[in-house]
Scaffold this motif. Structure first.
Motif: not given
Length: 685
Positions: A405-408, A565-571, A590-595, A618-623
């Motif tokens: 992952t991007s954080s790893l 880009s990640e900050y924009k997704v979070r915002a 909607n984090a499709d463009n995030c790693i 509660f945050v819902l992410t489709e992946y």
């Protein structure tokens, strides 16, 4: 053919005198050969016999037929009267389930308000078309109840010619086929009552442990300890008297109790208020005493119920205590566990587990380390710590990472092109299988997860010879089968904290490298959200150990920096957040463009907690075809309970779940339904 014609056995019986006449004629002929006079005399008598037989056959036949018909009619009327007045409800159906005849009792009980020729499904909704038998060799059977009356319906398939003539006539008028269904309904209320009473009187077995006896009472003076112990005993015994339970004290902090099963529903409705009552006992220094209970039910033997209760207790303690677990053969129910548990300051358990882990490693030929699917910094950081122990023992070791992952990625870069570490330190599932071979002498160490289905490569579990589990999440009903060592500590803030403690007791020759200390430190920072989420005394002790080992906070902070880009997704996710019941934030991400979309979702959930009056987020992410839910709270809601209702788990303040065949909108609705139900049941204040 005349329907009144005599046939069958009766017809043969009436012809016997004529057949006997033929025999007499033959005999008469033989007598003529013996003596003519005697033959002549016999001829006279034979003629008289034949005349009488013929007269009886032709002239009395109509009278006999009349008598038989009259008897048949009387018999048919008697049968019809008996069937109509039979105490057992009885109905006859056509092949489509339409009632063509019913007795009085059936009409009074089930169809008094229905029109004639109704469908049986309208009279007895529980009797569906699936219950109708396909052949005459088998019977259909259903059990149903009407208010407090319980019934058993038996459905038989019969040939049309086997039912009374009146029924045949009714069937012929409506033009059905050559078969019917006969329904018998039996009242089994009394039997059900006795079965239920017998079931309610079965004894269930429960265990009750004081979670923090040593921490809360071990340091107080003898007089105060005696008073507090007596107060706890009084509260426990008083509560158990309400359910007529037999209670015995096994040890200073352990009890066993037996009670009739009928009281379990009362305990569940009461939500085991003894948990709250015991918590009011203050041992000083703001330390509240907590208890855990394990109850075993629905087993055939007392021994099995005791085993269930012990398993339930082990699960309650593995989940952090201060709760009740009720275990059956196929199900586990949880009660309590709503508050953040007090951290245990004793490190005896860590020292014992560290020695056990070292012993397991020394006896292994190869070691493979694995975290959960989509591993995060805590999973890999703790895996690096275990790797250091394995290297100090000279054991070939690999770490399984299927997806970075991007954080790893920043963490793994610390080990790339590093001469101190082999290039193939991190392997995927296929490479791990090649490394394991036939599995003999291979030790698998699972970190940061205690559910087999959530591991990064579940298929490896069945290939190895021994298994060690190290995790800080609360245990669920899904667990590993017979691990060599299981160290599940819900009080710990992270798996890296647990491994940092283990490193201090695993051997004096073990020396962490700076990059390894960075990895462990980073794992603790991520899981505690920069030491804001559930850090304890032992958390900072572990951090101090890592700092002494060379961890650099500047290097670690640089690893956690995000791109724009990640900050924009979070915002965007925060902007689209819905506030439910004025206390719960539900946000689609909607984090499709995030790693690493799931990592972004977890960060958003942490950010939303900073909003005033938010009890949980509660945050819902489709992946990858799934909906990943990241749930966070501070101390006002046990988000683990919410996620467990969706098949997930985690901590009281940090949990998650994965949903399949579901959209973001449907997942949000499921969360709302759970929160609404918990509000109605009093689980949410």
């Amino acid at each position: 053919m005349n329907s009144n014609e005599i046939k069958g056995t009766l017809r043969s019986y009436l012809r016997w005198p004529l057949l006997l006449g033929i025999l007499l004629i033959v005999m008469n002929v033989h007598i003529y050969f013996v003596h003519i006079v005697a033959g002549a005399i016999m001829t006279v008598y034979v003629l008289i016999y034949l005349i009488i037989a013929v007269l009886l056959y032709y002239f009395k036949r109509a009278s006999l037929l009349h008598d038989l018909i009259e008897y048949s009619m009387r018999f048919d009327a008697t049968v019809d009267r008996v069937a109509s007045n039979l105490d057992i409800p009885l109905a006859i159906l056509d092949p489509d389930g339409k009632c063509i005849w019913e007795n009085k009792h059936f009409h009074q009980s089930f169809s008094h308000d229905l029109k004639k020729k109704y469908l049986i499904f309208d009279a007895i909704p529980a009797l569906t078309s699936n219950a109708l038998p396909d052949s005459t060799d088998t019977n259909g059977e259903i059990h149903f109840h009407n208010e407090e009356v319980f019934y058993k319906a038996v459905i038989q398939r019969v040939d049309l010619e086997k039912v009374p003539a009146k029924i045949q006539k009714n069937a012929g008028e409506i033009g059905i086929g050559d078969m019917l269904y006969v329904v018998f309904v039996y009242d089994e209320t009394e039997i059900v009552h006795y079965i239920r009473e017998n079931y309610d009187q079965r004894l269930d077995v429960g265990l009750l442990y004081i979670d923090n006896y040593e921490e809360s009472l071990g340091t107080v003076d003898d007089v105060r300890r005696s008073l507090l112990t007596a107060l706890i005993d009084r509260k426990i015994n008083k509560y158990m008297l309400r359910i007529d339970a037999i209670t015995r004290k096994l040890e200073k902090d352990k009890y066993i109790f037996l009670f009739q099963h009928k009281y379990l529903s009362w305990l569940q409705a009461d939500k085991f208020s003894l948990l709250e009552d015991i918590r009011t006992v203050n041992a000083g220094d703001d330390i509240s005493i907590t208890i855990s209970m394990g109850i075993g039910i629905q087993a055939d033997t007392f021994r099995k119920r005791q085993e269930y209760s012990q398993s339930a207790m082990d699960l309650a303690l593995a989940r952090g205590g201060d709760q009740v677990v009720v275990k059956t053969k196929d199900n586990i129910l949880y009660y309590g566990g709503k508050r953040v548990q007090q951290e245990r300051n004793t490190r005896v358990k860590a020292r014992v587990k560290a020695q056990a882990l070292r012993d397991s490693m020394e006896s292994a030929d190869k070691i493979i380390i694995m975290g959960h699917t989509l591993p995060d910094v805590d999973a890999i950081g703790s895996a690096i710590g275990i790797y250091r122990i394995a290297q100090s023992l000279g054991k070939p070791t690999k770490i399984v990472v299927n997806q970075v992952t991007s954080s790893l990625a920043p963490l793994l870069k610390l080990f790339e092109n590093n001469k101190d570490y082999p290039e193939d330190l991190f392997v995927d599932s296929e490479e791990a299988k090649e490394f394991i071979g036939n599995g003999a002498g291979v030790l698998l160490v699972v970190v940061d997860v205690n559910r087999p289905s959530y591991t990064d490569a579940p298929e490896l579990i069945s290939l190895i010879s021994s298994l060690v589990v190290i995790d800080h999440h609360r245990q669920t009903e899904e667990s590993f089968d017979n691990p060599t060592l299981s160290y599940v500590e819900p009080f710990a803030s992270s798996a890296c904290e647990m491994v940092a403690e283990i490193l201090q007791y695993a051997g004096e020759e073990i020396r962490l490298k700076a990059v390894e200390a960075d990895a462990l430190y980073a794992g603790i920072m991520v899981d505690t959200n920069n030491f804001m989420n559930k850090p304890g005394v032992r958390t900072f002790e572990a951090v101090a150990f890592l700092r002494r080992s060379g961890a650099d906070i500047i290097r670690i902070r640089k690893m956690f920096r995000s791109d724009i880009s990640e900050y924009k997704v979070r915002a965007e996710a925060i902007q689209n957040t819905e506030i439910f019941m004025d206390a719960f934030a539900i946000a689609p991400c909607n984090a499709d463009n995030c790693i690493s979309p799931t990592i972004v979702g977890a960060k958003i959930a942490d950010d939303l907690l900073d909003i005033n009056c938010m009890k949980a987020t509660f945050v819902l992410t489709e992946y990858e075809g799934k909906i990943y839910i990241s749930a966070r709270s501070i101390d006002e809601l046990n988000v683990q309970v919410v996620m467990e209702k969706l098949g997930g788990g985690g901590h009281i303040t940090s949990a998650g779940a994965q949903l399949t065949d579901c959209t973001l909108e449907e997942a949000a609705e499921k969360i709302k339904e759970i929160l609404t139900k918990m509000k109605e049941e009093g689980d949410i204040e």
